[in-house]
Design an enzyme around this catalytic site. Structure first.
Site, PDB file in Angstrom:
ATOM      1  N   ASP A 106      -6.728  10.171  -8.791  1.00  0.00           N
ATOM      2  CA  ASP A 106      -7.909  11.013  -9.013  1.00  0.00           C
ATOM      3  C   ASP A 106      -7.749  11.673 -10.390  1.00  0.00           C
ATOM      4  O   ASP A 106      -7.995  11.048 -11.411  1.00  0.00           O
ATOM      5  CB  ASP A 106      -7.958  12.011  -7.846  1.00  0.00           C
ATOM      6  CG  ASP A 106      -9.236  12.830  -7.782  1.00  0.00           C
ATOM      7  OD1 ASP A 106      -9.889  13.012  -8.803  1.00  0.00           O
ATOM      8  OD2 ASP A 106      -9.575  13.314  -6.691  1.00  0.00           O
ATOM      9  N   ASP A 162      -6.963  10.365   4.108  1.00  0.00           N
ATOM     10  CA  ASP A 162      -7.331  11.258   5.193  1.00  0.00           C
ATOM     11  C   ASP A 162      -8.283  12.363   4.752  1.00  0.00           C
ATOM     12  O   ASP A 162      -8.372  12.711   3.580  1.00  0.00           O
ATOM     13  CB  ASP A 162      -6.079  11.932   5.762  1.00  0.00           C
ATOM     14  CG  ASP A 162      -5.523  12.991   4.818  1.00  0.00           C
ATOM     15  OD1 ASP A 162      -5.270  12.649   3.637  1.00  0.00           O
ATOM     16  OD2 ASP A 162      -5.373  14.156   5.227  1.00  0.00           O
ATOM     17  N   ARG A 168      -6.678   8.176   8.638  1.00  0.00           N
ATOM     18  CA  ARG A 168      -5.715   7.257   8.004  1.00  0.00           C
ATOM     19  C   ARG A 168      -5.645   5.911   8.720  1.00  0.00           C
ATOM     20  O   ARG A 168      -5.302   4.903   8.119  1.00  0.00           O
ATOM     21  CB  ARG A 168      -4.314   7.880   7.987  1.00  0.00           C
ATOM     22  CG  ARG A 168      -4.196   9.127   7.130  1.00  0.00           C
ATOM     23  CD  ARG A 168      -2.720   9.441   6.883  1.00  0.00           C
ATOM     24  NE  ARG A 168      -2.486  10.793   6.395  1.00  0.00           N
ATOM     25  CZ  ARG A 168      -2.557  11.153   5.114  1.00  0.00           C
ATOM     26  NH1 ARG A 168      -2.912  10.270   4.209  1.00  0.00           N
ATOM     27  NH2 ARG A 168      -2.311  12.389   4.752  1.00  0.00           N
TER      28      ARG A 168
HETATM   29  P1  IMP Z   1      -4.506  13.472  -8.239  1.00  0.00           P
HETATM   30  O1  IMP Z   1      -3.176  14.132  -8.393  1.00  0.00           O
HETATM   31  O2  IMP Z   1      -5.654  14.376  -8.611  1.00  0.00           O
HETATM   32  O3  IMP Z   1      -4.612  12.131  -8.928  1.00  0.00           O
HETATM   33  O4  IMP Z   1      -4.762  13.266  -6.708  1.00  0.00           O
HETATM   34  C1  IMP Z   1      -4.129  12.353  -5.980  1.00  0.00           C
HETATM   35  C2  IMP Z   1      -4.131  12.724  -4.514  1.00  0.00           C
HETATM   36  O5  IMP Z   1      -5.281  13.480  -4.110  1.00  0.00           O
HETATM   37  C3  IMP Z   1      -4.164  11.469  -3.710  1.00  0.00           C
HETATM   38  O6  IMP Z   1      -2.892  10.918  -3.542  1.00  0.00           O
HETATM   39  C4  IMP Z   1      -4.804  11.920  -2.428  1.00  0.00           C
HETATM   40  O7  IMP Z   1      -3.826  12.448  -1.567  1.00  0.00           O
HETATM   41  C5  IMP Z   1      -5.755  13.012  -2.858  1.00  0.00           C
HETATM   42  N1  IMP Z   1      -7.133  12.490  -3.009  1.00  0.00           N
HETATM   43  C6  IMP Z   1      -7.823  12.335  -4.155  1.00  0.00           C
HETATM   44  N2  IMP Z   1      -9.045  11.834  -3.942  1.00  0.00           N
HETATM   45  C7  IMP Z   1      -9.132  11.645  -2.597  1.00  0.00           C
HETATM   46  C8  IMP Z   1     -10.185  11.126  -1.740  1.00  0.00           C
HETATM   47  O8  IMP Z   1     -11.294  10.723  -2.156  1.00  0.00           O
HETATM   48  N3  IMP Z   1      -9.902  11.115  -0.408  1.00  0.00           N
HETATM   49  C9  IMP Z   1      -8.706  11.533   0.107  1.00  0.00           C
HETATM   50  N4  IMP Z   1      -7.712  12.006  -0.658  1.00  0.00           N
HETATM   51  C10 IMP Z   1      -7.925  12.075  -2.003  1.00  0.00           C
END
Ligand code: IMP
Ligand code: MG
Length: 177
Positions: A106, A162, A168
């Protein structure tokens, strides 16, 4: 369109199990071509990547090893608040080919943190495989080697992902309505 409910929210079918499996087969072909003979160590980021990793690794037909990483957050004593920590890495990764397996990237903050931790242990190379990628949310410059699907900034569940613990186990991926 198929709709499901988790806790208080409704989600609609977004990526079918069949599409997921077909895409994993394509990614598997790339992995086999590029990592054959390297005995890669697949690092599965828990909890979300467990299903994707299981299916992806089954497509790899040469020697490989697996390990699991979990990021734990805890409240620090300083006012900066939450500190992340990588737990679970016991293998010596020096001079190894690593493949990080993520469910979704993300903002990239999690990935950035993991990369820094791993690089400090001097692996030969680090590849990154993620089932889902949100390019519009991504704030880092780390190139991602294997991407299943690029998606918009929607909240997704299923196939490892989730919503407050639920979803999940779903074989398809769903999008928040
Ligand atoms: P980042 O550190 O912002 O890249 O976020 C990564 C983590 O956020 C992922 O490993 C997920 O656990 C959670 N995450 C981000 N987007 C989603 C989504 O659309 N659904 C569920 N979990 C998400
Ligand atoms: Mg995750």
């Amino acid at each position: 369109m198929k709709t499901i409910k988790l806790h208080d929210k409704e989600f609609g079918l977004f990526i079918s199990s069949e599409k997921i499996q077909n895409r994993i087969e394509e990614l598997g072909n790339e992995l086999n071509k590029e990592l054959k003979g390297k005995n890669p160590l697949f690092l599965i980021i828990l909890n979300g990547a467990f299903l994707f990793a299981a299916d992806l690794i089954k497509t790899f037909s040469d020697d490989c090893e697996i390990s699991f990483l979990k990021l734990s957050s805890y409240s620090g004593t300083s006012s900066t608040g939450v500190v992340k920590q990588v737990v679970g890495l016991v293998e010596n990764i020096e001079n190894r080919t690593l493949v990080i397996i993520e469910d979704i990237v993300d903002t990239g903050n999690t990935l950035d943190y993991i990369m820094k931790e791993l690089k400090s242990k001097n692996p030969a190379e680090i590849k990154i495989a993620t089932l889902l990628f949100k390019p519009k949310a991504y704030q880092k410059y780390i190139p991602i080697d294997y991407i299943g699907f690029e998606v918009e900034n929607d909240f997704l569940v299923g196939y490892g992902l989730d919503y407050n613990g639920l979803g999940r186990n779903l074989t398809d991926i769903y999008k928040l309505k």
